[in-house]
Motif scaffolding. Structure first.
Motif, PDB file in Angstrom:
ATOM      1  N   GLU A 172     -33.274 -18.339 -19.282  1.00  9.85           N
ATOM      2  CA  GLU A 172     -34.213 -19.216 -19.236  1.00  9.85           C
ATOM      3  C   GLU A 172     -35.035 -20.354 -19.045  1.00  9.85           C
ATOM      4  N   TYR A 173     -34.595 -20.727 -20.942  1.00 10.68           N
ATOM      5  CA  TYR A 173     -34.188 -21.771 -21.612  1.00 10.68           C
ATOM      6  C   TYR A 173     -33.694 -22.864 -20.368  1.00 10.68           C
ATOM      7  N   ILE A 174     -32.720 -22.254 -20.670  1.00  6.63           N
ATOM      8  CA  ILE A 174     -31.467 -23.847 -20.665  1.00  6.63           C
ATOM      9  C   ILE A 174     -31.791 -23.908 -19.278  1.00  6.63           C
ATOM     10  N   ALA A 175     -32.194 -22.621 -18.453  1.00  8.65           N
ATOM     11  CA  ALA A 175     -31.900 -23.145 -16.789  1.00  8.65           C
ATOM     12  C   ALA A 175     -33.420 -23.931 -16.646  1.00  8.65           C
ATOM     13  N   LYS A 176     -34.068 -24.877 -17.174  1.00  5.68           N
ATOM     14  CA  LYS A 176     -35.815 -25.309 -17.010  1.00  5.68           C
ATOM     15  C   LYS A 176     -35.004 -25.956 -17.801  1.00  5.68           C
ATOM     16  N   SER A 177     -34.126 -26.922 -17.951  1.00  3.35           N
ATOM     17  CA  SER A 177     -34.480 -27.768 -19.380  1.00  3.35           C
ATOM     18  C   SER A 177     -32.589 -28.337 -19.191  1.00  3.35           C
ATOM     19  N   ALA A 178     -31.763 -27.709 -18.126  1.00  8.22           N
ATOM     20  CA  ALA A 178     -30.406 -27.938 -17.857  1.00  8.22           C
ATOM     21  C   ALA A 178     -30.511 -29.438 -16.743  1.00  8.22           C
ATOM     22  N   LYS A 179     -29.663 -30.213 -17.113  1.00  6.38           N
ATOM     23  CA  LYS A 179     -29.936 -31.743 -16.319  1.00  6.38           C
ATOM     24  C   LYS A 179     -28.788 -31.720 -15.344  1.00  6.38           C
ATOM     25  N   ASN A 180     -27.447 -30.988 -16.158  1.00  7.81           N
ATOM     26  CA  ASN A 180     -26.112 -30.960 -15.729  1.00  7.81           C
ATOM     27  C   ASN A 180     -26.077 -29.564 -15.558  1.00  7.81           C
ATOM     28  N   GLU A 181     -24.331 -28.959 -15.244  1.00  7.20           N
ATOM     29  CA  GLU A 181     -23.609 -28.112 -14.928  1.00  7.20           C
ATOM     30  C   GLU A 181     -23.584 -27.048 -15.921  1.00  7.20           C
ATOM     31  N   VAL A 182     -24.528 -26.153 -16.297  1.00  3.62           N
ATOM     32  CA  VAL A 182     -24.187 -24.744 -16.778  1.00  3.62           C
ATOM     33  C   VAL A 182     -23.725 -23.607 -16.947  1.00  3.62           C
ATOM     34  N   ALA A 183     -22.748 -23.083 -17.403  1.00  2.00           N
ATOM     35  CA  ALA A 183     -22.046 -21.473 -17.824  1.00  2.00           C
ATOM     36  C   ALA A 183     -22.547 -21.367 -19.277  1.00  2.00           C
ATOM     37  N   PHE A 184     -22.357 -19.699 -19.261  1.00  2.00           N
ATOM     38  CA  PHE A 184     -23.032 -18.892 -20.359  1.00  2.00           C
ATOM     39  C   PHE A 184     -22.113 -17.740 -19.873  1.00  2.00           C
ATOM     40  N   LEU A 185     -21.671 -17.371 -21.275  1.00  2.00           N
ATOM     41  CA  LEU A 185     -20.765 -16.798 -21.800  1.00  2.00           C
ATOM     42  C   LEU A 185     -20.965 -15.384 -22.697  1.00  2.00           C
ATOM     43  N   TYR A 186     -21.087 -14.639 -22.179  1.00  2.00           N
ATOM     44  CA  TYR A 186     -21.274 -13.094 -22.989  1.00  2.00           C
ATOM     45  C   TYR A 186     -20.169 -13.138 -23.933  1.00  2.00           C
ATOM     46  N   CYS A 187     -20.722 -13.157 -25.001  1.00  2.00           N
ATOM     47  CA  CYS A 187     -19.279 -13.063 -26.139  1.00  2.00           C
ATOM     48  C   CYS A 187     -20.064 -11.388 -27.385  1.00  2.00           C
ATOM     49  N   VAL A 188     -18.650 -11.528 -27.426  1.00  2.00           N
ATOM     50  CA  VAL A 188     -19.205 -10.485 -29.557  1.00  2.00           C
ATOM     51  C   VAL A 188     -18.540 -11.250 -30.742  1.00  2.00           C
ATOM     52  N   SER A 189     -19.226 -11.429 -31.014  1.00  2.00           N
ATOM     53  CA  SER A 189     -18.898 -12.392 -32.846  1.00  2.00           C
ATOM     54  C   SER A 189     -18.319 -11.455 -33.667  1.00  2.00           C
ATOM     55  N   ALA A 190     -17.326 -10.562 -33.400  1.00  2.00           N
ATOM     56  CA  ALA A 190     -15.896  -9.897 -34.105  1.00  2.00           C
ATOM     57  C   ALA A 190     -15.191 -10.667 -34.029  1.00  2.00           C
ATOM     58  N   TYR A 191     -14.632 -10.149 -35.263  1.00  2.00           N
ATOM     59  CA  TYR A 191     -12.904 -11.295 -35.178  1.00  2.00           C
ATOM     60  C   TYR A 191     -12.142 -10.588 -35.483  1.00  2.00           C
ATOM     61  N   PRO A 192     -10.968 -10.146 -35.473  1.00  2.00           N
ATOM     62  CA  PRO A 192     -10.661  -9.261 -33.637  1.00  2.00           C
ATOM     63  C   PRO A 192     -12.496  -8.654 -32.908  1.00  2.00           C
ATOM     64  N   SER A 193     -12.198  -8.186 -31.822  1.00  2.00           N
ATOM     65  CA  SER A 193     -13.061  -7.444 -31.362  1.00  2.00           C
ATOM     66  C   SER A 193     -13.131  -6.900 -30.587  1.00  2.00           C
ATOM     67  N   ASP A 194     -11.615  -5.986 -30.349  1.00  2.00           N
ATOM     68  CA  ASP A 194     -11.317  -5.330 -29.813  1.00  2.00           C
ATOM     69  C   ASP A 194     -11.645  -3.928 -29.070  1.00  2.00           C
ATOM     70  N   GLU A 195     -12.511  -3.547 -30.750  1.00  2.00           N
ATOM     71  CA  GLU A 195     -12.307  -1.785 -30.695  1.00  2.00           C
ATOM     72  C   GLU A 195     -14.312  -1.488 -30.478  1.00  2.00           C
ATOM     73  N   TYR A 196     -14.404  -3.251 -30.019  1.00  2.00           N
ATOM     74  CA  TYR A 196     -16.549  -2.862 -29.916  1.00  2.00           C
ATOM     75  C   TYR A 196     -16.141  -2.599 -28.163  1.00  2.00           C
ATOM     76  N   ILE A 197     -16.887  -1.499 -27.759  1.00  2.00           N
ATOM     77  CA  ILE A 197     -17.407  -1.660 -25.956  1.00  2.00           C
ATOM     78  C   ILE A 197     -18.550  -2.548 -25.425  1.00  2.00           C
ATOM     79  N   MET A 198     -18.038  -3.263 -24.563  1.00  2.00           N
ATOM     80  CA  MET A 198     -19.076  -3.700 -23.605  1.00  2.00           C
ATOM     81  C   MET A 198     -20.510  -3.245 -23.389  1.00  2.00           C
ATOM     82  N   ASP A 199     -21.449  -4.307 -23.663  1.00  2.00           N
ATOM     83  CA  ASP A 199     -22.633  -2.956 -22.719  1.00  2.00           C
ATOM     84  C   ASP A 199     -22.757  -3.157 -21.366  1.00  2.00           C
TER      85      ASP A 199
END
Length: 218
Positions: free
Chosen positions: A161-188
């Motif tokens: 919501e903050y980015i949507a109000k402030s961005a002046k150009n195109e935005v991409a939001f990436l869902y990320c799991v900060s584990a290396y590697p993250s193969d055993e993590y089940i995304m919600d």
């Protein structure tokens, strides 16, 4: 993935083909302090069909306090000097691939813009803890990619919501799991639905920052 490269086009992440994907090769600090190795990784990314490459703008003296314990500091092999930025951009464009970079300290975003990079990538730690870097990146007006690996659902909603109000150009939001590697993590899946629908509401692209060793999550 894309068939035609247009530098600084608006938008750069979107395509007329709704079934296409924009895929970024994360080179990060894998250049190991060698610009020649960085050039080689850019060429390899192009040969593999990626749309863009991404580096991390790291100058250790500007990221870590001089009294910081040695075990926490990045090595010089992870350093990417500011004078590399235009060289990497020139090499990437010569090989017809887009380039972006992650700012890690104050004024880094402006240096990335001045070097002619095509977009800025906000890493998960900065999107949660270092909003001054996020604000500086938004101020450049460059397209922005933001990942949320350190943020919970409520924090991610606030971020979008903050980015949507402030961005002046195109935005991409990436869902990320900060584990290396993250193969055993089940995304919600419920989180994915909530965040993707919110991004759609604000015309923000939604994607995945993938730390898996397999292609399963993608």
């Amino acid at each position: 993935m894309r068939n035609k490269l247009v530098y600084h086009s608006n938008p750069i992440f979107r395509s007329d083909d709704i079934h296409s994907s924009f895929v970024i090769a994360e080179i990060g600090v894998n250049h190991e302090g060698s610009i020649e190795k960085a050039f080689g990784l850019i060429k390899l990314a192009k040969e593999c069909g990626f749309d863009a490459v991404k580096f991390q703008h790291i100058v250790p003296s500007k990221v870590w306090h001089e009294n910081c314990a040695p075990g926490y500091k990045l090595s010089e092999k992870e350093s990417l000097p500011t004078d590399w930025l235009p060289l990497l951009r020139e090499f990437s464009h010569t090989h017809e691939i887009l380039i972006g970079c992650t700012p890690t300290f104050q004024s880094s975003s402006e240096a990335i813009k001045n070097a002619g990079h095509d977009y800025i990538k906000i890493a998960s730690p900065q999107s949660k803890y270092d909003w001054f870097i996020l604000d500086e990146s938004l101020e450049t007006g460059l397209p922005l990619v933001v990942s949320n690996g350190h943020s919970n659902l409520d924090e991610s909603i606030k971020l979008i919501e903050y980015i949507a109000k402030s961005a002046k150009n195109e935005v991409a939001f990436l869902y990320c799991v900060s584990a290396y590697p993250s193969d055993e993590y089940i995304m919600d899946e419920n989180e994915l639905i909530v965040l993707s629908e919110l991004c759609n509401k604000y015309s923000i692209l939604f994607g995945l920052s993938d730390h898996n060793q397999s292609m399963h999550q993608s």
